[in-house]
Design an enzyme around this catalytic site. Sequence first.
Site, PDB file in Angstrom:
ATOM      1  N   GLU A 159      -4.680   2.443  -4.312  1.00 21.09           N
ATOM      2  CA  GLU A 159      -3.135   2.248  -4.018  1.00 21.09           C
ATOM      3  C   GLU A 159      -2.563   0.980  -3.592  1.00 21.09           C
ATOM      4  OE1 GLU A 159      -4.699   4.731  -0.476  1.00 21.09           O
ATOM      5  OE2 GLU A 159      -5.427   4.374  -2.434  1.00 21.09           O
ATOM      6  N   ASP A 169       0.834  -0.997   0.029  1.00 22.86           N
ATOM      7  CA  ASP A 169       0.048   0.058  -0.070  1.00 22.86           C
ATOM      8  C   ASP A 169       0.754   1.292  -0.066  1.00 22.86           C
ATOM      9  OD1 ASP A 169      -2.985   0.882   0.571  1.00 22.86           O
ATOM     10  OD2 ASP A 169      -1.447   2.254   1.772  1.00 22.86           O
ATOM     11  N   ASP A 215      -1.665   9.347 -10.652  1.00 18.22           N
ATOM     12  CA  ASP A 215      -1.643   8.341 -11.706  1.00 18.22           C
ATOM     13  C   ASP A 215      -0.259   7.868 -12.063  1.00 18.22           C
ATOM     14  OD1 ASP A 215      -4.380   8.248 -11.796  1.00 18.22           O
ATOM     15  OD2 ASP A 215      -4.511   9.363 -13.787  1.00 18.22           O
ATOM     16  N   HIS A 274      -4.526  14.396  -9.348  1.00 17.57           N
ATOM     17  CA  HIS A 274      -4.641  12.893  -9.938  1.00 17.57           C
ATOM     18  C   HIS A 274      -3.702  12.700 -10.998  1.00 17.57           C
ATOM     19  CE1 HIS A 274      -8.236  12.285  -7.144  1.00 17.57           C
ATOM     20  NE2 HIS A 274      -8.616  13.515  -7.270  1.00 17.57           N
ATOM     21  N   ASN A 309      -2.571  12.950  -4.566  1.00 20.24           N
ATOM     22  CA  ASN A 309      -3.576  13.616  -5.096  1.00 20.24           C
ATOM     23  C   ASN A 309      -3.792  14.922  -4.803  1.00 20.24           C
ATOM     24  OD1 ASN A 309      -3.732  11.317  -6.668  1.00 20.24           O
ATOM     25  ND2 ASN A 309      -5.130  10.275  -5.420  1.00 20.24           N
TER      26      ASN A 309
END
Length: 329
Positions: free
Chosen positions: A240, A197, A214, A210, A205
């Site tokens: 994630e 994680d 990505d 965002h 973010n």
Amino acid sequence: MVRPNAALARRGDFLAVLADPDLLQLLLVACPDAVIVTTPENRIALYTGAAEAMFGFAPVEVMGRRIDVLFPDRVRRRALRAALARDGRVAAFELPAARKDAPPFPAAVSAARVTGRLGELLATVYYIRDHSAYREIEDALRRNNAQLTHLVARLDHLARHDSLTRLLNRAAAMDAARDILLAFPVGAARLGVVIFDLDRFKAVNDSYGHLAGDAVLQAFGETLRQLARHGDVIGRFGGEEFVAFLPGASLADAAAFAERIRQAVQARHVPIDETLAIAITVSAGVASIPESAENLEEAIRIADERLYAAKRAGRNRVVAADSEQRSAA
């Protein structure tokens, strides 16, 4: 074999059949195909209007010549003659046919040897169809099938993979892990399970947008691919969170793999634009079959619990035992 009636056979000349106007008219009207009749020497004795339209040669150009002039492929022509000699007839025999002032075309030839009472060859009758249209349809179907096969494979790939990271999605990764376990002999299954994680991913973010998030996910997926062994199953579990299923790996092997990933991520800065690169870290929980659990679902549950133990212990670490809180180097 096709035999003429006894009276005609006694005359010993099959060409006499062709002199019977009623029989000849019936022969030519009843058959929509090009009709060619050859003598025992394979010379053309009858060449219908349908044959002229198909081959493009005028009767004066072919009458009396060997039928080879219409079928230039020597190998296939010999195969046709061998089949006729053996069976007395052939049906829909494929071979290239000549067309005047044009490339050869695919023809389907049905033919029969006509013999007399003593088995002597009187003539050979050929019925010929132009298979160009059929071949075009076959080629079109073949192309369409190839495109359909490619499309099905593409759709299957899209259904099984995460579009952003190009890793397996959760369902596909789980299916692959089950297949790995089924391949082991009963009671001998050995599989390492690691759940990763990304730490404080929401903050990435929120702070950078965002698109930056990505880029981070893609960079982490690439790190997993680079460090995984051939045969390891790597997938994105969602958001994630990522998973690695390691065939044959012990708990210690899986923990070592997770640690290599953690160190590689810590050392890597993800470029966001020409002026900005951000640092990220990752936490991991590790389990294994059979050391930690007896089945896949239980191993995933334990790895997930150890992941959250790593988070509670300060993140950027690997936890491979319930009491372990291994700190980052």
